[in-house]
Each structure stands twice: as C-alpha cells, then as structure tokens.
Enzyme design. Structure first.
Site, PDB file in Angstrom:
ATOM      1  N   ASP A  66      -8.720  12.918  16.580  1.00  0.00           N
ATOM      2  CA  ASP A  66      -8.631  11.480  17.004  1.00  0.00           C
ATOM      3  C   ASP A  66      -9.859  11.309  18.099  1.00  0.00           C
ATOM      4  O   ASP A  66     -10.152  12.086  18.950  1.00  0.00           O
ATOM      5  CB  ASP A  66      -7.542  11.072  17.769  1.00  0.00           C
ATOM      6  CG  ASP A  66      -7.285   9.726  18.041  1.00  0.00           C
ATOM      7  OD1 ASP A  66      -8.145   9.181  18.976  1.00  0.00           O
ATOM      8  OD2 ASP A  66      -6.549   8.913  17.395  1.00  0.00           O
ATOM      9  N   PHE A  67     -10.655  10.411  17.953  1.00  0.00           N
ATOM     10  CA  PHE A  67     -11.735  10.261  18.792  1.00  0.00           C
ATOM     11  C   PHE A  67     -11.664  10.016  20.283  1.00  0.00           C
ATOM     12  O   PHE A  67     -12.433  10.144  21.196  1.00  0.00           O
ATOM     13  CB  PHE A  67     -12.888   9.027  18.175  1.00  0.00           C
ATOM     14  CG  PHE A  67     -13.829   9.587  17.407  1.00  0.00           C
ATOM     15  CD1 PHE A  67     -13.226  10.130  16.107  1.00  0.00           C
ATOM     16  CD2 PHE A  67     -15.057   9.650  17.519  1.00  0.00           C
ATOM     17  CE1 PHE A  67     -14.111  10.570  14.938  1.00  0.00           C
ATOM     18  CE2 PHE A  67     -16.058  10.289  16.445  1.00  0.00           C
ATOM     19  CZ  PHE A  67     -15.600  10.619  15.215  1.00  0.00           C
TER      20      PHE A  67
ATOM     21  N   ASN B 182       1.049  -1.098   0.205  1.00  0.00           N
ATOM     22  CA  ASN B 182      -0.215  -0.044  -0.117  1.00  0.00           C
ATOM     23  C   ASN B 182       0.914   1.154   0.033  1.00  0.00           C
ATOM     24  O   ASN B 182       1.511   1.438   0.955  1.00  0.00           O
ATOM     25  CB  ASN B 182      -0.737  -0.111   1.319  1.00  0.00           C
ATOM     26  CG  ASN B 182      -1.918   1.128   1.380  1.00  0.00           C
ATOM     27  OD1 ASN B 182      -1.874   2.055   0.488  1.00  0.00           O
ATOM     28  ND2 ASN B 182      -2.606   0.882   2.541  1.00  0.00           N
TER      29      ASN B 182
ATOM     30  N   ARG C 159      -2.676  -2.118  -3.452  1.00  0.00           N
ATOM     31  CA  ARG C 159      -3.859  -1.415  -3.210  1.00  0.00           C
ATOM     32  C   ARG C 159      -3.749  -0.124  -4.052  1.00  0.00           C
ATOM     33  O   ARG C 159      -3.044   0.686  -4.253  1.00  0.00           O
ATOM     34  CB  ARG C 159      -3.984  -1.033  -1.574  1.00  0.00           C
ATOM     35  CG  ARG C 159      -5.012  -0.137  -1.489  1.00  0.00           C
ATOM     36  CD  ARG C 159      -5.108   0.626  -0.318  1.00  0.00           C
ATOM     37  NE  ARG C 159      -6.356   1.430  -0.141  1.00  0.00           N
ATOM     38  CZ  ARG C 159      -6.300   2.649   0.617  1.00  0.00           C
ATOM     39  NH1 ARG C 159      -5.265   3.095   1.129  1.00  0.00           N
ATOM     40  NH2 ARG C 159      -7.457   3.496   0.626  1.00  0.00           N
TER      41      ARG C 159
ATOM     42  N   GLY D 288     -15.173   2.287  14.458  1.00  0.00           N
ATOM     43  CA  GLY D 288     -16.325   1.056  14.426  1.00  0.00           C
ATOM     44  C   GLY D 288     -15.858  -0.072  15.379  1.00  0.00           C
ATOM     45  O   GLY D 288     -16.660  -0.812  16.049  1.00  0.00           O
ATOM     46  N   GLU D 289     -14.674  -0.459  15.338  1.00  0.00           N
ATOM     47  CA  GLU D 289     -14.145  -1.676  16.284  1.00  0.00           C
ATOM     48  C   GLU D 289     -13.971  -1.361  17.506  1.00  0.00           C
ATOM     49  O   GLU D 289     -13.902  -2.371  18.341  1.00  0.00           O
ATOM     50  CB  GLU D 289     -12.866  -2.064  15.366  1.00  0.00           C
ATOM     51  CG  GLU D 289     -13.003  -2.955  14.064  1.00  0.00           C
ATOM     52  CD  GLU D 289     -11.823  -2.714  13.234  1.00  0.00           C
ATOM     53  OE1 GLU D 289     -10.533  -3.070  14.072  1.00  0.00           O
ATOM     54  OE2 GLU D 289     -11.709  -2.934  11.987  1.00  0.00           O
ATOM     55  N   ASN D 290     -13.726  -0.136  17.849  1.00  0.00           N
ATOM     56  CA  ASN D 290     -13.034   0.179  19.169  1.00  0.00           C
ATOM     57  C   ASN D 290     -13.749   1.055  20.120  1.00  0.00           C
ATOM     58  O   ASN D 290     -13.680   1.285  21.162  1.00  0.00           O
ATOM     59  CB  ASN D 290     -11.672   0.687  18.916  1.00  0.00           C
ATOM     60  CG  ASN D 290     -10.668  -0.284  18.551  1.00  0.00           C
ATOM     61  OD1 ASN D 290     -10.358  -1.249  19.058  1.00  0.00           O
ATOM     62  ND2 ASN D 290     -10.225  -0.154  17.475  1.00  0.00           N
TER      63      ASN D 290
ATOM     64  N   LEU E 142     -15.715   3.143   9.833  1.00  0.00           N
ATOM     65  CA  LEU E 142     -15.598   4.485  10.520  1.00  0.00           C
ATOM     66  C   LEU E 142     -14.348   4.611  11.390  1.00  0.00           C
ATOM     67  O   LEU E 142     -13.858   4.007  12.347  1.00  0.00           O
ATOM     68  CB  LEU E 142     -16.551   4.424  11.996  1.00  0.00           C
ATOM     69  CG  LEU E 142     -18.110   4.318  11.549  1.00  0.00           C
ATOM     70  CD1 LEU E 142     -19.052   4.226  12.640  1.00  0.00           C
ATOM     71  CD2 LEU E 142     -18.668   5.159  10.423  1.00  0.00           C
ATOM     72  N   GLY E 143     -13.453   5.118  10.315  1.00  0.00           N
ATOM     73  CA  GLY E 143     -12.132   5.383  10.507  1.00  0.00           C
ATOM     74  C   GLY E 143     -11.701   6.902  10.550  1.00  0.00           C
ATOM     75  O   GLY E 143     -12.769   7.571  10.653  1.00  0.00           O
ATOM     76  N   ASN E 144     -10.375   7.166  10.561  1.00  0.00           N
ATOM     77  CA  ASN E 144     -10.224   8.640  10.281  1.00  0.00           C
ATOM     78  C   ASN E 144     -11.072   9.042   8.909  1.00  0.00           C
ATOM     79  O   ASN E 144     -11.659  10.126   9.032  1.00  0.00           O
ATOM     80  CB  ASN E 144      -8.588   8.922   9.813  1.00  0.00           C
ATOM     81  CG  ASN E 144      -8.071   9.618  11.221  1.00  0.00           C
ATOM     82  OD1 ASN E 144      -8.451  10.215  11.511  1.00  0.00           O
ATOM     83  ND2 ASN E 144      -6.840   9.115  11.179  1.00  0.00           N
TER      84      ASN E 144
ATOM     85  N   ARG F 165     -12.467  15.915   7.569  1.00  0.00           N
ATOM     86  CA  ARG F 165     -13.240  15.924   6.503  1.00  0.00           C
ATOM     87  C   ARG F 165     -14.640  16.445   6.776  1.00  0.00           C
ATOM     88  O   ARG F 165     -15.163  15.978   7.506  1.00  0.00           O
ATOM     89  CB  ARG F 165     -13.235  14.891   5.462  1.00  0.00           C
ATOM     90  CG  ARG F 165     -11.800  14.688   4.689  1.00  0.00           C
ATOM     91  CD  ARG F 165     -11.992  13.445   4.138  1.00  0.00           C
ATOM     92  NE  ARG F 165     -10.798  12.589   4.008  1.00  0.00           N
ATOM     93  CZ  ARG F 165     -10.621  11.124   3.708  1.00  0.00           C
ATOM     94  NH1 ARG F 165     -11.858  10.335   3.481  1.00  0.00           N
ATOM     95  NH2 ARG F 165      -9.594  10.715   4.094  1.00  0.00           N
TER      96      ARG F 165
HETATM   97  P1  ADP Z   1      -7.409   5.363   9.165  1.00  0.00           P
HETATM   98  O1  ADP Z   1      -8.583   5.880   8.344  1.00  0.00           O
HETATM   99  O2  ADP Z   1      -6.436   6.367   9.377  1.00  0.00           O
HETATM  100  O3  ADP Z   1      -7.070   3.957   8.769  1.00  0.00           O
HETATM  101  P2  ADP Z   1      -8.271   4.231  11.828  1.00  0.00           P
HETATM  102  O4  ADP Z   1      -9.119   3.062  11.040  1.00  0.00           O
HETATM  103  O5  ADP Z   1      -7.132   3.740  12.334  1.00  0.00           O
HETATM  104  O6  ADP Z   1      -8.043   5.312  10.546  1.00  0.00           O
HETATM  105  O7  ADP Z   1      -9.060   5.105  12.693  1.00  0.00           O
HETATM  106  C1  ADP Z   1      -8.883   6.111  13.511  1.00  0.00           C
HETATM  107  C2  ADP Z   1      -9.572   6.346  14.569  1.00  0.00           C
HETATM  108  O8  ADP Z   1     -10.005   5.234  15.412  1.00  0.00           O
HETATM  109  C3  ADP Z   1      -9.293   7.528  15.480  1.00  0.00           C
HETATM  110  O9  ADP Z   1     -10.350   8.298  15.728  1.00  0.00           O
HETATM  111  C4  ADP Z   1      -8.966   6.608  16.881  1.00  0.00           C
HETATM  112  O10 ADP Z   1      -9.684   7.439  18.125  1.00  0.00           O
HETATM  113  C5  ADP Z   1      -9.991   5.327  16.727  1.00  0.00           C
HETATM  114  N1  ADP Z   1      -9.324   4.130  17.189  1.00  0.00           N
HETATM  115  C6  ADP Z   1      -8.204   3.459  16.714  1.00  0.00           C
HETATM  116  N2  ADP Z   1      -7.767   2.455  17.540  1.00  0.00           N
HETATM  117  C7  ADP Z   1      -8.128   2.469  18.858  1.00  0.00           C
HETATM  118  C8  ADP Z   1      -8.471   1.908  19.860  1.00  0.00           C
HETATM  119  N3  ADP Z   1      -7.584   0.894  19.939  1.00  0.00           N
HETATM  120  N4  ADP Z   1      -9.233   2.290  20.831  1.00  0.00           N
HETATM  121  C9  ADP Z   1     -10.111   3.541  20.749  1.00  0.00           C
HETATM  122  N5  ADP Z   1     -10.193   3.974  19.354  1.00  0.00           N
HETATM  123  C10 ADP Z   1      -9.328   3.726  18.428  1.00  0.00           C
END
Ligand code: ADP
Length: 399
Positions: free
Chosen positions: A283-284, A7, A91, A333-335, A209-211, A241
C-alpha cells in the site's frame, strides 16, 4: 431502468444497483468469504450507513439471493421487487480475441467465455460462476458481459505479437491482450469531455495506477498500446507484481532457488513489486510514510514505480507521435500527489507541467496543469461500474 452490475471473484461478489435514468447509484455492497466460514454481506443504501448481514453464503447462488434480499429489504432496500432490475452487467476479465466489444450473454457467448478460461484460469471461472448464479436466480433478466480485454482489441498486430516463434501465438493465442480496458475507456471518454474536444481528435495516455497498474495509449478513441500483456503481470511495477523483467530471471530463479512453476508465479505476482522492494507493504500510503521516516528501501520502491510510469509516458508519446493529455486514475492516480509529481517532474520537454496547488487534489476531476503546459494533465476518478452499466443499457436497448 435499473442495472445491477456484478463483479465476481473466487470468494467475493461486488455489486452496484444503478438507476440509469440519471446514472445514480442506488445501493452497493459486497458478499465476502463466499464458501468459507464467517461469510457476510456488507450492503449500503446510498446516503445511509452500511449494514453487515452475517449469513452462510455457501455458494454464489446463495450470495446473489442475499443481494436481491438486501436490495428489496423494507429498511435498507431500494427497490420493491426483483422485477425492478431491468438488466445485469457482468465484469468479465478475459474475452480473448473473439470479444472486441461487450456482448449480450447467450449460450454462444458462454461457450467462448468458457474457452477463455485457459487464458485467465484465476479469473474467468469465478466470473462464469457469477453469471450462472444470476441466471439461476433471475432467468428472465437480460445480461451483458463487459470484458477487461475488449477495449484493447484495436491494438495493431505489431503491438500485440511477442517476438516468439509465431506458431506459439497460433497454437495458444499467446499474445498481449491488456487489461483494465473498461477503466481506460471510461477515463478517456471523460478526458475528451473535460477538454471539450471529440475523442476522435485526441491522443491520450491513461494511467490506471492502483494495486494493479497499467497504462494505455488511446489514439483517436482507440487503444493502440497498453502495458499489461498476456496476463496482468506485464508492464509497470505494481503493489505485489514485478511488471516487466528480463525473462531469463525466471529460469535463473528456478535453478538457483529450486522454484517450481507455481513458486515462480507466486513470487512474481504476490511477493514482488513495491512490496518486494520495500519489504514494508504493497500500500502506497504505508510506503510513503516509511519513506518519509527515512526508510531507504521504501523510497527506492517509490522511485522505481514512478520511473517506470515516466518511461511508459515517453514510450506512448512516441507511439502516437504526440500526446494531448495524460490522465491519472485509480487509487494511486486519483489520490497520490507525491507519485503524480515524481512521475511528471522534468517532463517539460514534452510540454507537461503541473501546478503544485492543483496537484493536491484527491478523488476529484481536475486539470492539474499549469496554464502554459501544452500537454494537459488530468486527474479523473475511474468508474468501471458505471461504464459496465452504460454498455449494458446500450446492448439491451439494441436487442
Ligand atoms: P485495486 O487495484 O485493488 O482496485 P486501488 O485502485 O484501490 O487498487 O489502489 C490501491 C492503492 O491506492 C493503494 O496503494 C493505496 O495507497 C492507494 N489509495 C487508495 N485510496 C487512497 C486514498 N484515499 N488516499 C491515498 N491513497 C489511496
């Protein structure tokens, strides 16, 4: 069969070597600051601590050379020689309208990936550099391109055409494409496995649901609607964004703030979203902490994010005339149990109900619904690298 998944970004190159006999990751890492000062490679043999190798990675070819050197290193390597890499999966962000599925890379495919640079000027050039670097270092190894856009090519025309003069679509191929396709496809397939039903019988809403964040309506295994558009700026409110806004905001800002085209693009892509609303962070974890400490704008950012996701879920349930499961994936979404709960509160009308205890899960596959929920809610960690490796094996074996 070992597949190297690559990637490539403008100054970074992430990799994983996956043994496809049992789909296990042998090693992974990242080359960072390529072409800049203080470049380095961070490499992990699975099960071992990462090693950081400081090297002058003055271009992507050198970076690939160093990746091969790390993978074959006596101490932290996992293979004896490059000949143990059977194929490379790349990718690629944009495949335009031509690529509806992954492709074995040849001169014709490269030509079209180059044509797609116009559609993804920030991403496709780096992806091309990555392919060229691999071709140079491993000329005889078959390579496959896996596109972020391909999964969404099944959307009907009425879903992807913007309400603009049709000639603009014909002239520039300006339309909704959608992104994160590899992730939406992977989690949709996992969801079908978890539910023990064929994907061809299911209506799924997958929330990546990530960045960057996007949602997809997956009807009977095919993407029929997704929230990102011509670019990854459309749809949800994201880390930095804006997501969807009234298009008139752009001309208003250009006029009042004397913004140029680049200013507006930076403003909407890099300074908006939950960062812009909260003024705290993208960052969430930081935003949630600030909100818990009484920061009103941080709380507002979380509310806006969750409200948008909720609206899309309602939208996509209407699009598919029902939904069997809602899937949460990617960093948030995962965390993030708080975000999942906020999104799904008061959706019992749809048959969505989650179990508070199960919703505490982080980074693991889990059905977090209550027993009486008629729509399942699933947490499924995404694995885009594995999906790319699977596609690579499928195509290389076919050849
Ligand atoms: P990207 O789109 O850069 O790949 P990610 O999928 O890593 O982004 O998502 C980033 C977001 O996920 C951040 O806002 C962060 O708060 C949240 N996050 C990532 N890992 C964790 C974790 N282990 N616990 C809580 N939140 C997490």
């Amino acid at each position: 069969m070992n597949v190297l998944v690559i990637n490539t970004g403008s100054s970074s190159l992430k990799y994983q070597l996956i043994d496809m006999a049992n789909e296990s990751v042998l090693a992974k890492g990242v080359c960072d600051r390529i072409g800049l000062e203080h470049s380095f490679l961070k490499h992990s043999k699975v099960g071992n601590d990462p090693v950081v190798i400081e090297k002058d990675l003055y271009n992507h070819k050198v970076a690939i050379q160093e990746v091969i050197a790390a993978l074959t290193n006596e101490n932290y390597g996992v293979i004896k020689s490059m000949s143990e890499i059977s194929a490379v999966g790349h990718r690629i962000v944009h495949g335009g309208e031509k690529f509806k599925e992954s492709m074995v890379i040849d001169d014709d495919v490269m030509k079209v990936i180059n044509e797609c640079v116009e559609l993804a000027p920030l991403h496709n050039p780096s992806n091309i550099t990555g392919i060229e670097a691999c071709k140079h270092i491993m000329p005889d190894v078959p390579m496959v391109a896996v596109f972020d856009t391909a999964f969404h090519q099944t959307m009907p025309r009425y879903a992807y055409i913007y309400a603009l003069p049709y000639e603009i679509y014909e002239k520039y191929k300006l339309r909704k494409y959608g992104f994160h396709g590899t992730s939406h496809k992977y989690v949709a397939e996992r969801a079908a496995k978890m539910l023990g039903k064929p994907i061809e019988s299911l209506k799924l809403i997958t929330c990546h649901l990530g960045n960057g964040a996007s949602i997809c309506a997956v009807k009977y295994g095919k993407s029929v609607e997704t929230s990102m558009g011509f670019t990854p700026l459309q749809g949800l409110c994201m880390g930095t964004r804006s997501g969807t806004i009234d298009p008139a905001v752009i001309t208003f800002l250009m006029d009042k703030e004397k913004m140029t085209v680049k200013d507006v693009s930076d403003f909407l892509n890099k300074k908006s979203g939950v960062l812009g609303i909260s003024g705290v962070s993208s960052d969430f974890r930081d935003i949630e902490e600030a909100a818990n400490n009484g920061d009103d704008r941080a709380k507002l950012a979380l509310d806006i994010f969750c409200y948008r996701v909720k609206r899309f879920i309602g939208d996509y349930a209407a699009v598919m005339n029902g939904v069997d499961a809602v899937v949460f994936t990617a960093g948030i979404g995962e965390n993030n149990p708080y975000v999942r709960r906020e999104i799904l509160t008061d959706m019992d009308f749809f048959g969505i109900k989650i179990d508070e205890e199960k919703n505490k899960v982080r980074g693991k596959e889990m059905d977090i619904s209550t027993p009486d929920a008629t729509v399942r809610t699933l947490v499924i960690p995404t694995n885009e690298e594995l999906e790319i490796a699977r596609e690579t094996v499928k195509l290389v074996k076919l050849k």
